[in-house]
Design a protein around this motif. Structure first.
Motif, short mmCIF file in Angstrom:
data_model
loop_
_atom_site.label_atom_id
_atom_site.label_comp_id
_atom_site.label_asym_id
_atom_site.label_seq_id
_atom_site.Cartn_x
_atom_site.Cartn_y
_atom_site.Cartn_z
N PRO A 123 0.80 -1.24 0.00
CA PRO A 123 0.00 0.00 0.00
C PRO A 123 0.84 1.29 0.00
O PRO A 123 0.41 2.27 -0.59
N ALA A 124 2.00 1.29 0.63
CA ALA A 124 2.80 2.52 0.65
C ALA A 124 3.25 2.88 -0.76
O ALA A 124 3.21 4.04 -1.18
N LEU A 125 3.68 1.85 -1.51
CA LEU A 125 4.09 2.07 -2.89
C LEU A 125 2.93 2.64 -3.71
O LEU A 125 3.09 3.57 -4.49
N VAL A 126 1.77 2.07 -3.47
CA VAL A 126 0.58 2.54 -4.20
C VAL A 126 0.24 3.97 -3.78
O VAL A 126 -0.08 4.83 -4.63
N ASP A 127 0.34 4.27 -2.47
CA ASP A 127 0.12 5.65 -2.01
C ASP A 127 1.01 6.62 -2.79
O ASP A 127 0.57 7.68 -3.24
N ALA A 128 2.27 6.25 -2.94
CA ALA A 128 3.24 7.16 -3.58
C ALA A 128 2.96 7.30 -5.08
O ALA A 128 3.01 8.41 -5.61
N THR A 129 2.66 6.19 -5.75
CA THR A 129 2.45 6.29 -7.20
C THR A 129 1.19 7.08 -7.53
O THR A 129 1.09 7.66 -8.59
N ARG A 130 0.27 7.14 -6.59
CA ARG A 130 -0.97 7.91 -6.83
C ARG A 130 -0.75 9.41 -6.73
O ARG A 130 -1.58 10.17 -7.23
N ILE A 131 0.28 9.86 -6.04
CA ILE A 131 0.42 11.29 -5.81
C ILE A 131 1.56 11.91 -6.60
O ILE A 131 1.83 13.10 -6.49
N ILE A 132 2.22 11.10 -7.42
CA ILE A 132 3.27 11.68 -8.27
C ILE A 132 2.59 12.31 -9.48
O ILE A 132 1.98 11.62 -10.29
N GLY A 133 2.68 13.64 -9.59
CA GLY A 133 2.14 14.32 -10.76
C GLY A 133 0.65 14.07 -10.93
O GLY A 133 -0.05 13.64 -10.01
N GLY A 134 0.17 14.39 -12.12
CA GLY A 134 -1.23 14.14 -12.46
C GLY A 134 -1.32 12.90 -13.33
O GLY A 134 -0.35 12.14 -13.45
N CYS A 148 16.22 6.11 -10.13
CA CYS A 148 17.48 6.48 -10.78
C CYS A 148 17.73 7.98 -10.74
O CYS A 148 18.87 8.43 -10.66
N ASN A 149 16.67 8.76 -10.79
CA ASN A 149 16.82 10.23 -10.74
C ASN A 149 17.37 10.68 -9.39
O ASN A 149 17.95 11.75 -9.27
N ALA A 150 17.16 9.84 -8.38
CA ALA A 150 17.80 10.01 -7.07
C ALA A 150 17.56 11.37 -6.41
O ALA A 150 18.43 11.93 -5.77
N SER A 151 16.34 11.88 -6.59
CA SER A 151 16.01 13.11 -5.87
C SER A 151 15.84 12.78 -4.39
O SER A 151 15.22 11.77 -4.06
N PRO A 152 16.38 13.61 -3.51
CA PRO A 152 16.15 13.36 -2.07
C PRO A 152 14.67 13.36 -1.72
O PRO A 152 14.26 12.73 -0.75
N ALA A 153 13.87 14.07 -2.53
CA ALA A 153 12.44 14.22 -2.23
C ALA A 153 11.56 13.26 -3.02
O ALA A 153 10.35 13.37 -2.98
N ALA A 154 12.16 12.31 -3.73
CA ALA A 154 11.36 11.38 -4.55
C ALA A 154 10.33 10.68 -3.68
O ALA A 154 10.64 10.20 -2.58
N ASP A 155 9.11 10.61 -4.19
CA ASP A 155 8.05 10.03 -3.36
C ASP A 155 8.11 8.52 -3.26
O ASP A 155 7.76 7.95 -2.23
N THR A 156 8.56 7.83 -4.33
CA THR A 156 8.49 6.36 -4.23
C THR A 156 9.65 5.77 -3.45
O THR A 156 9.52 4.68 -2.89
N MET A 223 0.68 19.53 -7.11
CA MET A 223 1.70 20.29 -7.83
C MET A 223 2.83 20.73 -6.92
O MET A 223 3.15 21.91 -6.84
N ASP A 224 3.37 19.83 -6.15
CA ASP A 224 4.38 20.26 -5.20
C ASP A 224 5.38 19.14 -4.97
O ASP A 224 5.09 17.98 -5.26
N ILE A 225 6.52 19.52 -4.44
CA ILE A 225 7.54 18.55 -4.09
C ILE A 225 7.57 18.44 -2.57
O ILE A 225 7.46 19.45 -1.87
N ALA A 226 7.73 17.22 -2.08
CA ALA A 226 7.65 16.98 -0.64
C ALA A 226 8.63 17.86 0.13
O ALA A 226 9.81 17.94 -0.21
N ALA A 227 8.12 18.53 1.17
CA ALA A 227 9.00 19.19 2.13
C ALA A 227 9.61 18.13 3.05
O ALA A 227 10.72 18.25 3.54
N ALA A 228 8.84 17.07 3.25
CA ALA A 228 9.30 15.88 3.96
C ALA A 228 8.35 14.74 3.62
O ALA A 228 7.18 15.00 3.30
N GLY A 229 8.85 13.52 3.65
CA GLY A 229 8.00 12.37 3.38
C GLY A 229 8.40 11.23 4.30
O GLY A 229 9.56 11.14 4.72
N ALA A 230 7.44 10.36 4.60
CA ALA A 230 7.76 9.19 5.43
C ALA A 230 6.95 7.99 4.95
O ALA A 230 5.77 8.13 4.61
#
Lengths: 323, 760
Positions: A123-134, A148-156, A223-230
């Motif tokens: 479910p966590a993976l699904v939570d993340a894939t649902r909120i990336i972009g539109g 691979c993009n290795a953003s510190p704020a990547a949701d997945t 339309m935002d990038i995570a300020a923090a994610g868990a």
């Protein structure tokens, strides 16, 4: 060779050994995408070879939602862009409750959240894939690309870590595997060596009385990038009242997404209640080392780690109890 | 969405056939099908593409610019710097929504001796394609001497602050200063006896406020195509709110007569005041002159944020006093607005609006226009009023709470009305603030309880002047009985339709029988900028008068046809009658087209003064105390439209302004690093509200007719942005007990205040 004169897409094909290379120029817009060669190999070996030929100047293209933007905005340069979407192995999604999930590196987000069994299993993976972009982004963007993009704020990525996923890498020297928490090296940098590609991610099979959740904090609602994610994954005992095992991972609070080892270990044997979740959040805060920027101050982001850890633990536990 | 139309008892409602209905907008299909032509869509034969080089420094002396390497690149056609612009004259002109000084404008278009903000345009290149142009721009070598930068208004006012202009002396009523400073102007207003006023007060509240720089955020980046022909004529296709003001600015900046310039206003993707002053048109023109080809120069989004007009960041101190019965006795404001890199910001209207909602016998206002190392500020929807309303309306709220008086009642008790003298001088004619507040008080929203933890409700009101100014219109009667309306107001809010409706109402025909066209500067009489909420009022007046002109001609021609005197002909709702003759406008027009010259109506108007708009909001919020994030649960805006010509567009203006106000209140701000570089020049990190961030904005149109317009129209475009930040701040107080004094009330900022209050 096609040259740009601002009059629209110009594409020229020619055969280059075993795959097609095309030179692309942008249209009449004000944004200049520099010329590059385009290749779409159909096997992992061909992709590795193409990658090896161009070295640092080759970029991988899955959904393109990061790389195209980066090329357009001059954040990176590429002589060649190698599209991996025609490689069967990278586009496969296979799941069974006995073996777990094998997720090809190029599988787009929507295939994950539309898969009936995955929302129960991961479910966590699904939570993340649902909120990336539109929807448009979710139709293109892949979890492998996000990693691979290795953003510190990547949701997945925190969800991959919480789910104990493993990266499978192929390169000129053969294949190797390693846990996701070892994959990112720095903001925008991963551990792939020259010529290596990420082939797939594998997830262990779901366990009984276990579940997970991901939440991020953004100032807006879209339309935002995570300020923090868990992301939190928990397994409960038969009564559903005590934690047997847990994995907490954090995003946007360190140079890479991180595994909150101490908080995860501390949770083992703890009773399921708010005090436990708050305390786990406090412990998780210790590994956060965020920066101050326009997405949040350092203090605020550390504070958010506590809030989001607590909230995702509560949600994951609730989901596990509902099983 | 509720939509209550309030008719004050003192006026007799008129019956209209077209006005007050909601026809489909004339430009709607083109826009929703992507066929409308915007400036960046244009492509002319042999057209060159332009690109800018901008300053990476917030404040730097330009020692030298070497363009030789760029010019030597294959495909490069021309390079322009400020050396290609004539020496500007030091002349200031009113452009409808603020003044422009041409020396400053020229220096803003292309930096002269100094780059005054990061993103300040320094040079531009035209090349055969955009790639070459952008690469060539990077090959221009600029030698800078980097200077200390200042980006906060109070810092810029310090004696030892980095000085932006060594020839800027504060304009003030007192003695001319002997030393230059960053303070461009000191405004002072007063009435009554301020000491006495505060002495009479039982409650006095004084608070300080800070607001950050915000951008208009129009969706369409600035873009122009220029063609400077061999015969010396210059033609510009551009995205502008004022084609004639672009023509005027180009004439002054390039020192050529206006008669040599044609400006074609393309469809415009938003302006909000930010598309009045020119940026790229003179640069594209110079490049075109140098290379002999049409040149397109279009900005990217980061260039729009860093290089075009945001609205001021501000520091404000407001003190107000009231008796325990709830009568305001005195008010004092000290306002410092940043003007950006050149003087002439929004402090004038800010100072005039700070107390404009109230009848306050004793008051003083001091306003300071301060330059600093940010982009030159430009008008943004009721420029300067939103900041001022934040201060006044939250102090008003605090006094109401202190006195235990309902916040709407407290405002009603002190509301400005006909005869109230504003602190800055004018005495109001008939205005509709009382009716607007009354409508709010009677609304379903105000009378519904708000329950639940961490929730609060706030109210606030706001004022904006609106303008009259010059407008022209021509109307051609076609031989099929329809009418083509030719006008010169670029349409940023549905005005083509609101003008066509006024013409149609006057002639007694349907709105669909009118074909409105916004045309270039050679094809219609002089028309001032689309700004100051003036078009439906002023160009509407021109359309009405052009219709009356047509009607006069129709009567004369019908009299010839029917062999009677013009006075014998009766006109009733578009039907022309005399004895047995009875014809509709259309029938008569078809007949007349074959019996003589064409019928062409014309009008040019220049109404003066303000049409005085008022708006008031109720907002319900819920605060997440753990994160400081604010959710807007419900939002109602009431506004006096005078007369809503097309109610859907009035509601659209009310909703649009409300959403912009919500963004300003909660998340929008320029983040600067310590070297004056903006860190969030994209819509990703410059957080305007999305559709997920706002509820449906409920609207209440109030109609207190404007006595100076045939249909009672008041401007409706701007005032809706004024109350929201104050109303939201008041709602957050009710939800949390905290008085916030710093916009935006972003989650980190509110969370910090909550944590401090809780002793963490």
């Amino acid at each position: 060779m096609a040259t740009g004169n601002g009059s629209g897409w110009q594409v020229r094909h020619w055969t280059h050994r075993f795959f097609t290379i095309t030179t692309i120029t942008t249209g009449a817009g004000a944004f200049a995408l520099q010329n590059f060669q385009y290749a779409a190999p159909t096997t992992v070996d061909d992709a590795i070879q193409a990658l090896s030929e161009h070295g640092e100047q080759a970029k991988m293209l899955a959904g393109g939602t990061d790389i195209i933007v980066q090329l357009r905005e001059g954040m990176c340069e590429a002589d060649a862009v190698i599209d991996i979407k025609r490689i069967e192995e990278l586009m496969q999604l296979e799941y069974s409750s006995r073996v777990g999930l094998q997720l090809g590196a190029g599988v787009p987000c929507w295939k994950i959240y539309q898969h009936a069994e995955l929302s129960v299993a991961y479910p966590a993976l699904v939570d993340a894939t649902r909120i990336i972009g539109g929807w448009q982004i979710q139709s293109r963007a892949s979890v492998g690309g996000n990693l691979c993009n290795a953003s510190p704020a990547a949701d997945t990525i925190p969800t991959l870590i919480a789910h104990n996923a493993v990266c499978h890498i192929a390169g000129p020297q053969g294949r190797r595997s390693l846990p996701v928490e070892q994959f990112c090296a720095a903001p925008g940098r991963n551990i792939l060596q020259p010529g290596e590609i990420l082939v797939a991610l594998t997830f262990p099979p779901p366990l009984p009385k276990a579940s997970s959740a991901y939440e991020r904090f953004i100032p807006r609602n879209e339309m935002d990038i995570a300020a923090a994610g868990a992301a939190s994954w928990v397994q409960l005992d038969d009564t559903g009242e005590r934690i047997v095992k847990a994995r907490i991972a954090l995003g946007a609070v360190a140079p890479t997404p991180i595994f909150a080892q101490e908080a995860s270990s501390w949770l083992v044997g703890q009773p399921v209640n708010d005090e436990t979740f708050v305390e786990a959040g406090e412990i998780a805060k210790k590994v956060a080392s965020p920066i101050d920027d326009m997405r949040g101050t350092r203090e605020y982001r550390v504070h958010l780690v506590g809030v989001l850890t607590k909230r995702t633990l509560a949600k994951a536990t609730h989901r596990a109890q509902a099983e | 969405m509720s939509n209550v139309i309030v008719q004050p008892s003192s006026t007799r409602p008129r019956k209209y056939n077209v006005i007050g209905t909601r026809p489909v907008r004339h430009d709607g299909v083109d826009k929703v099908t992507g066929k409308a032509i915007y400036a960046a869509d244009l492509s002319l034969p042999n057209m060159a593409q332009g690109a800018y080089l901008r300053s990476p420094h917030a404040h730097a002396r330009i020692i030298s610019i070497d363009t030789s390497q760029a010019e030597a690149m294959p495909g490069v056609l021309a390079v322009a710097t400020s050396a290609d612009l004539p020496d500007p004259w030091d002349k200031t002109e009113e452009l409808g929504e603020g003044c422009i000084n041409y020396a400053h404008l020229s220096g803003n278009v292309l930096a002269r001796k100094k780059a005054l903000y990061r993103g300040h345009a320094v040079a531009a290149v035209a090349a055969t394609d955009i790639h070459t142009a952008q690469q060539a721009a990077r090959q221009i070598k600029v030698e800078y001497e980097v200077l200390p930068a200042v980006t906060w208004v109070l810092d810029a006012m310090e004696e030892d602050a980095p000085l932006l202009h060594d020839n800027l002396f504060t304009q003030t009523l007192g003695e001319k200063p002997t030393k230059p400073s960053n303070i461009g102007q000191h405004i002072h207003f007063e009435q009554g006896d301020i000491e006495q006023g505060f002495a009479e007060a039982d409650v006095v509240i004084e608070r300080e406020y800070r607001t950050e720089t915000v951008h208009q955020g129009y969706i369409e980046p600035h873009a122009s195509v220029a063609l400077w022909n061999e015969d010396g004529r210059l033609k510009i296709w551009t995205a502008t709110q004022g084609s004639f003001t672009v023509r005027q600015q180009l004439a002054e900046l390039l020192k050529i007569p206006v008669s040599k310039i044609t400006v074609v206003p393309c469809e415009i993707g938003g302006g909000f005041g930010g598309k009045i002053a020119v940026y790229e048109p003179p640069v594209a023109a110079v490049l075109s002159r140098k290379c002999g080809r049409p040149v397109k120069l279009a900005m990217r989004r980061d260039e729009v944020f860093e290089g075009t007009g945001p609205t001021p960041g501000s520091f404000m101190r407001v003190k107000m006093g009231a008796t325990k019965e709830g009568r305001l006795t005195a008010a004092k404001a000290w306002l410092a607005y940043d003007a950006g890199a050149f003087p002439g910001g929004m402090i004038g209207p800010g100072s005039m609006c700070v107390f404009s909602c109230y009848d306050i016998p004793n008051a003083t206002v001091d306003g300071y226009d301060v330059v600093l190392n940010k982009p030159k500020t430009q008008a943004y929807r009721a420029p300067g009023a939103t900041q001022a309303a934040l201060a006044t309306e939250t102090v008003i709220d605090e006094i109401a709470v202190e006195l235990g008086i309902d916040p709407v009642d407290f405002r009603l008790q002190n509301a400005a009305k006909e005869g109230t003298r504003r602190v800055d001088g004018p005495t109001y004619p008939r205005i509709g603030l009382v009716e607007t507040l009354q409508a709010l008080k009677e609304s379903e929203h105000w009378n519904s309880p708000l329950e639940g933890p961490n929730r609060g409700r706030g109210v606030a009101c706001g004022f904006w002047f609106n303008a009259g100014l010059k407008s022209s219109a021509a109307a051609n009667v076609n031989d099929d009985g329809t009418v083509t309306l030719v006008e010169g107001s670029p349409d940023i809010g549905g005005t083509r339709t609101s003008l066509a409706m006024q013409l149609a109402e006057t002639l007694g025909i349907a709105a669909e029988e009118v074909h409105p066209q916004v045309v270039d500067t050679d094809s219609v009489g002089y028309t001032d900028v689309t700004g100051g909420s003036r078009v439906t009022f002023s160009t509407g007046l021109a359309a009405h008068k052009a219709a009356l002109d047509i009607q006069d001609q129709m009567i004369k021609r019908a009299a010839e046809l029917w062999e009677c005197q013009p006075d014998d002909i009766q006109v009733d709702a578009g039907t022309y009658g005399y004895n047995d003759h009875k014809q509709t406008f259309k029938e008569l027009a078809v007949e007349l087209s074959s019996t003589g010259e064409a019928i062409v109506g014309r009008a040019a108007v220049n109404p003066q003064g303000s049409t005085n708009a008022f708006s008031a909001n109720i907002v319900d919020v819920e605060v997440d105390p753990e994160t400081g994030k604010v959710k807007i649960l419900r939002f109602t805006t009431a506004q006096d439209a005078g007369k809503a010509i097309h109610p859907s567009y009035v509601e659209g203006q009310m909703q649009g302004g409300s959403v912009q106000g919500i963004g300003w209140a909660l998340n929008e701000e320029y983040f600067y690093d310590d070297r004056g570089a903006m860190k969030n020049a994209s819509f990703l990190d410059y957080r305007m509200p999305t559709s997920y961030d706002v509820p449906m904005i409920e609207t209440i149109i109030v109609e207190v007719p404007n006595p100076d317009h045939p249909f009672g129209v008041r401007g409706v475009g701007e005032v809706s942005i004024v109350p929201p930040p104050a109303a939201i701040t008041n709602a957050i107080h009710q939800a949390t007990g905290l008085r916030m004094h710093h916009l935006p009330i972003s989650p980190p900022r509110l969370h910090q205040a909550i944590a401090e209050r809780n002793g963490q």
